[in-house]
Design a protein around this motif. Sequence first.
Motif, PDB file in Angstrom:
ATOM      1  N   CYS A  82      17.981  -0.942   8.812  1.00 16.57           N
ATOM      2  CA  CYS A  82      18.832  -0.569   7.683  1.00 16.57           C
ATOM      3  C   CYS A  82      19.394   0.835   7.888  1.00 16.57           C
ATOM      4  CB  CYS A  82      18.043  -0.607   6.368  1.00 16.57           C
ATOM      5  SG  CYS A  82      17.457  -2.258   5.928  1.00 16.57           S
ATOM      6  N   PRO A  83      20.506   1.150   7.230  1.00 19.26           N
ATOM      7  CA  PRO A  83      21.058   2.507   7.324  1.00 19.26           C
ATOM      8  C   PRO A  83      20.097   3.530   6.723  1.00 19.26           C
ATOM      9  CG  PRO A  83      22.192   1.233   5.635  1.00 19.26           C
ATOM     10  CD  PRO A  83      21.337   0.264   6.399  1.00 19.26           C
ATOM     11  N   PRO A  84      20.197   4.788   7.147  1.00 20.73           N
ATOM     12  CA  PRO A  84      19.222   5.805   6.721  1.00 20.73           C
ATOM     13  C   PRO A  84      19.249   6.125   5.231  1.00 20.73           C
ATOM     14  CG  PRO A  84      21.020   6.809   7.958  1.00 20.73           C
ATOM     15  CD  PRO A  84      21.175   5.327   8.103  1.00 20.73           C
ATOM     16  N   ASP A  85      20.297   5.693   4.522  1.00 17.62           N
ATOM     17  CA  ASP A  85      20.339   5.943   3.075  1.00 17.62           C
ATOM     18  C   ASP A  85      19.994   4.687   2.270  1.00 17.62           C
ATOM     19  OD1 ASP A  85      22.593   4.530   3.772  1.00 17.62           O
ATOM     20  OD2 ASP A  85      23.976   5.705   2.553  1.00 17.62           O
ATOM     21  N   HIS A  86      19.361   3.700   2.925  1.00 18.58           N
ATOM     22  CA  HIS A  86      19.034   2.456   2.236  1.00 18.58           C
ATOM     23  C   HIS A  86      17.996   2.692   1.142  1.00 18.58           C
ATOM     24  CE1 HIS A  86      17.724  -1.754   1.654  1.00 18.58           C
ATOM     25  NE2 HIS A  86      18.908  -2.064   2.138  1.00 18.58           N
ATOM     26  N   TYR A  87      18.191   2.018   0.009  1.00 26.15           N
ATOM     27  CA  TYR A  87      17.329   2.215  -1.167  1.00 26.15           C
ATOM     28  C   TYR A  87      15.871   1.883  -0.865  1.00 26.15           C
ATOM     29  CZ  TYR A  87      15.821   1.830  -6.056  1.00 26.15           C
ATOM     30  OH  TYR A  87      15.175   1.993  -7.255  1.00 26.15           O
ATOM     31  N   SER A  88      15.628   0.873  -0.005  1.00 26.30           N
ATOM     32  CA  SER A  88      14.255   0.457   0.284  1.00 26.30           C
ATOM     33  C   SER A  88      13.437   1.570   0.929  1.00 26.30           C
ATOM     34  CB  SER A  88      14.258  -0.770   1.214  1.00 26.30           C
ATOM     35  OG  SER A  88      14.813  -1.876   0.570  1.00 26.30           O
ATOM     36  N   LEU A  89      14.083   2.430   1.709  1.00 28.58           N
ATOM     37  CA  LEU A  89      13.369   3.528   2.348  1.00 28.58           C
ATOM     38  C   LEU A  89      12.744   4.451   1.303  1.00 28.58           C
ATOM     39  CD1 LEU A  89      15.897   4.344   5.200  1.00 28.58           C
ATOM     40  CD2 LEU A  89      13.543   3.605   5.542  1.00 28.58           C
ATOM     41  N   TRP A  90      13.521   4.736   0.271  1.00 35.04           N
ATOM     42  CA  TRP A  90      13.038   5.606  -0.804  1.00 35.04           C
ATOM     43  C   TRP A  90      11.920   4.931  -1.586  1.00 35.04           C
ATOM     44  CZ3 TRP A  90      14.119   4.877  -6.232  1.00 35.04           C
ATOM     45  CH2 TRP A  90      13.664   5.932  -7.030  1.00 35.04           C
ATOM     46  N   MET A  91      12.082   3.637  -1.898  1.00 38.09           N
ATOM     47  CA  MET A  91      11.074   2.918  -2.662  1.00 38.09           C
ATOM     48  C   MET A  91       9.753   2.843  -1.895  1.00 38.09           C
ATOM     49  SD  MET A  91      12.105   2.103  -5.640  1.00 38.09           S
ATOM     50  CE  MET A  91      10.869   0.892  -6.072  1.00 38.09           C
ATOM     51  N   ASN A  92       9.821   2.507  -0.600  1.00 39.49           N
ATOM     52  CA  ASN A  92       8.606   2.403   0.201  1.00 39.49           C
ATOM     53  C   ASN A  92       7.902   3.751   0.336  1.00 39.49           C
ATOM     54  OD1 ASN A  92       8.881  -0.348   0.650  1.00 39.49           O
ATOM     55  ND2 ASN A  92      10.069  -0.089   2.502  1.00 39.49           N
ATOM     56  N   LEU A  93       8.686   4.804   0.493  1.00 45.16           N
ATOM     57  CA  LEU A  93       8.110   6.146   0.588  1.00 45.16           C
ATOM     58  C   LEU A  93       7.353   6.487  -0.688  1.00 45.16           C
ATOM     59  CD1 LEU A  93       7.783   8.833   2.084  1.00 45.16           C
ATOM     60  CD2 LEU A  93      10.009   9.539   1.167  1.00 45.16           C
ATOM     61  N   SER A  94       7.920   6.150  -1.827  1.00 44.75           N
ATOM     62  CA  SER A  94       7.287   6.432  -3.118  1.00 44.75           C
ATOM     63  C   SER A  94       5.944   5.723  -3.239  1.00 44.75           C
ATOM     64  CB  SER A  94       8.222   5.996  -4.250  1.00 44.75           C
ATOM     65  OG  SER A  94       7.637   6.238  -5.503  1.00 44.75           O
ATOM     66  N   VAL A  95       5.887   4.460  -2.815  1.00 51.12           N
ATOM     67  CA  VAL A  95       4.647   3.689  -2.897  1.00 51.12           C
ATOM     68  C   VAL A  95       3.576   4.283  -1.985  1.00 51.12           C
ATOM     69  CG1 VAL A  95       3.628   1.444  -2.353  1.00 51.12           C
ATOM     70  CG2 VAL A  95       5.778   1.537  -3.591  1.00 51.12           C
ATOM     71  N   ILE A  96       3.977   4.685  -0.783  1.00 50.28           N
ATOM     72  CA  ILE A  96       3.030   5.272   0.172  1.00 50.28           C
ATOM     73  C   ILE A  96       2.450   6.578  -0.367  1.00 50.28           C
ATOM     74  CG2 ILE A  96       2.885   6.380   2.451  1.00 50.28           C
ATOM     75  CD1 ILE A  96       4.946   4.228   3.381  1.00 50.28           C
ATOM     76  N   ILE A  97       3.303   7.411  -0.930  1.00 49.89           N
ATOM     77  CA  ILE A  97       2.836   8.687  -1.475  1.00 49.89           C
ATOM     78  C   ILE A  97       1.869   8.461  -2.631  1.00 49.89           C
ATOM     79  CG2 ILE A  97       3.566  10.803  -2.647  1.00 49.89           C
ATOM     80  CD1 ILE A  97       4.135  10.539   0.445  1.00 49.89           C
ATOM     81  N   ASN A  98       2.110   7.428  -3.412  1.00 50.04           N
ATOM     82  CA  ASN A  98       1.201   7.115  -4.518  1.00 50.04           C
ATOM     83  C   ASN A  98      -0.196   6.761  -4.005  1.00 50.04           C
ATOM     84  OD1 ASN A  98       0.701   6.610  -7.380  1.00 50.04           O
ATOM     85  ND2 ASN A  98       0.608   4.455  -6.826  1.00 50.04           N
ATOM     86  N   ILE A  99      -0.258   6.065  -2.865  1.00 49.05           N
ATOM     87  CA  ILE A  99      -1.552   5.728  -2.272  1.00 49.05           C
ATOM     88  C   ILE A  99      -2.258   6.991  -1.788  1.00 49.05           C
ATOM     89  CG2 ILE A  99      -2.705   4.556  -0.352  1.00 49.05           C
ATOM     90  CD1 ILE A  99      -1.931   2.653  -2.505  1.00 49.05           C
ATOM     91  N   TYR A 100      -1.529   7.871  -1.117  1.00 48.46           N
ATOM     92  CA  TYR A 100      -2.130   9.134  -0.680  1.00 48.46           C
ATOM     93  C   TYR A 100      -2.695   9.905  -1.877  1.00 48.46           C
ATOM     94  CZ  TYR A 100      -0.593   9.063   4.228  1.00 48.46           C
ATOM     95  OH  TYR A 100      -0.437   8.770   5.559  1.00 48.46           O
ATOM     96  N   LYS A 101      -1.978   9.871  -2.999  1.00 45.57           N
ATOM     97  CA  LYS A 101      -2.457  10.563  -4.195  1.00 45.57           C
ATOM     98  C   LYS A 101      -3.749   9.924  -4.705  1.00 45.57           C
ATOM     99  CE  LYS A 101       0.241  12.034  -7.423  1.00 45.57           C
ATOM    100  NZ  LYS A 101       1.241  12.045  -8.508  1.00 45.57           N
ATOM    101  N   LYS A 102      -3.809   8.598  -4.689  1.00 47.91           N
ATOM    102  CA  LYS A 102      -5.022   7.913  -5.137  1.00 47.91           C
ATOM    103  C   LYS A 102      -6.200   8.232  -4.229  1.00 47.91           C
ATOM    104  CE  LYS A 102      -3.021   4.034  -7.687  1.00 47.91           C
ATOM    105  NZ  LYS A 102      -2.950   2.569  -7.847  1.00 47.91           N
ATOM    106  N   LYS A 103      -5.908   8.483  -2.944  1.00 49.42           N
ATOM    107  CA  LYS A 103      -6.963   8.868  -2.002  1.00 49.42           C
ATOM    108  C   LYS A 103      -7.274  10.365  -2.080  1.00 49.42           C
ATOM    109  CE  LYS A 103      -7.024   7.138   2.124  1.00 49.42           C
ATOM    110  NZ  LYS A 103      -6.599   6.886   3.529  1.00 49.42           N
ATOM    111  N   ASN A 104      -6.519  11.061  -2.938  1.00 46.06           N
ATOM    112  CA  ASN A 104      -6.664  12.510  -3.087  1.00 46.06           C
ATOM    113  C   ASN A 104      -6.366  13.240  -1.773  1.00 46.06           C
ATOM    114  OD1 ASN A 104      -7.094  14.712  -4.782  1.00 46.06           O
ATOM    115  ND2 ASN A 104      -9.239  14.914  -4.168  1.00 46.06           N
ATOM    116  N   GLU A 105      -5.408  12.712  -1.021  1.00 41.75           N
ATOM    117  CA  GLU A 105      -5.004  13.323   0.249  1.00 41.75           C
ATOM    118  C   GLU A 105      -3.622  13.952   0.069  1.00 41.75           C
ATOM    119  OE1 GLU A 105      -5.270  10.499   3.437  1.00 41.75           O
ATOM    120  OE2 GLU A 105      -7.401  10.083   3.075  1.00 41.75           O
ATOM    121  N   MET A 106      -3.574  15.017  -0.712  1.00 40.46           N
ATOM    122  CA  MET A 106      -2.306  15.647  -1.052  1.00 40.46           C
ATOM    123  C   MET A 106      -1.622  16.252   0.177  1.00 40.46           C
ATOM    124  SD  MET A 106      -2.176  14.825  -4.114  1.00 40.46           S
ATOM    125  CE  MET A 106      -3.082  14.512  -5.605  1.00 40.46           C
ATOM    126  N   GLU A 107      -2.416  16.820   1.079  1.00 37.65           N
ATOM    127  CA  GLU A 107      -1.819  17.413   2.282  1.00 37.65           C
ATOM    128  C   GLU A 107      -1.146  16.347   3.139  1.00 37.65           C
ATOM    129  OE1 GLU A 107      -4.402  19.874   4.562  1.00 37.65           O
ATOM    130  OE2 GLU A 107      -4.953  21.160   2.878  1.00 37.65           O
TER     131      GLU A 107
END
Length: 342
Positions: A169-194
């Motif tokens: 997909c092109p670099p501005d595709h909406y799915s890239l942003w959505m997937n990034l958001s979900v991944i960051i939420n998991i890191y937060k749940k793991k308390n891995e802020m860094e």
Amino acid sequence: MTSDHADIASVYNNMAHVYRRRQELELAFEYFQLAYEIRQKRLPPNHPDIAASLYNIAGMYRCQGDFKQALNYCQQVLKIDEKNYPGNHKNKAETIQNIGRVYTEIGDFSNALHHLFRALNMFTCVRSVNHRRICQCLGYIGNVYEKQNEFDLALECYRRPLDLVRDCCPPDHYSLWMNLSVIINIYKKKNEMENALKFCQEKLNIQKKVLGDDHPCIARTLIIMAHVFEDTNLNETLKYYEQAVSILEHAIPIDHQEISKYLTSLSCLYYKYDMFDDASRCELKTLAINRQILSSDHIHIAKNLNNVDIYYQCLNNPLQAVHYFNDSLSIYQTNYGIDHEE
């Protein structure tokens, strides 16, 4: 044309879809049922249109939270698919995926994973299936693992779609942003802020290199970075929010709707930390934008007015507060009538 002609069933089916989009679910259910009854009379039992009607009814039961009935109808669809598509087929894979999703909603995670992995394998084997379906199925599997607090497995499932989308997909595709958001939420749940911040920063650097510093996608990534800090570092959170809004305000063309959404989030953040002047400033900007792009009696404008009223009350400015309260009340009454709970 008789009242039970197959074309009448198609009309009922289309009407049901319109009602569903308008959230008039009782009418949607009624017309899906009418279409199904006609198709049962007119079509052979394994006809794809019978399966489509069963699928639509299953969806309505899911909307109502009746997951056992939804599962029953999905399994009827699968019986038809097994006869129509004996090998690997994307339609059958989608039905199996939907069964997995219903099991997820029931809380039967073992059966959910069984069906979702079966669907994923089938999607992977069918050449005509695009990456979007595979990414979607991986997301559903990740969601099951997340619900079971198996965050490492969830993270693995969520990261694979990000790589697939990046490659096709092109670099501005909406799915890239959505997937990034979900991944960051998991890191937060793991308390891995860094790790969360590091991952975001890597993606941000790639985006800036490809898209430039002022692309709207940069703003979306900055908002995700703000969420990393929202419970621990107010100054960093505000910094990323303000940068994101600034980028969107100077973008061409301007996406007023997205600016409005972020300004509303920012005003709520200011309010949370008792920064009422800043909260009212952001909400008034949101109000001005929404008055440009929405009808004068739109419910979102009423909500903006109500928020400004609250902020002025917190600032001990009752004269301004009552002005915005009355304007808000007028719009609510126009939309809902005098006796509605709003």
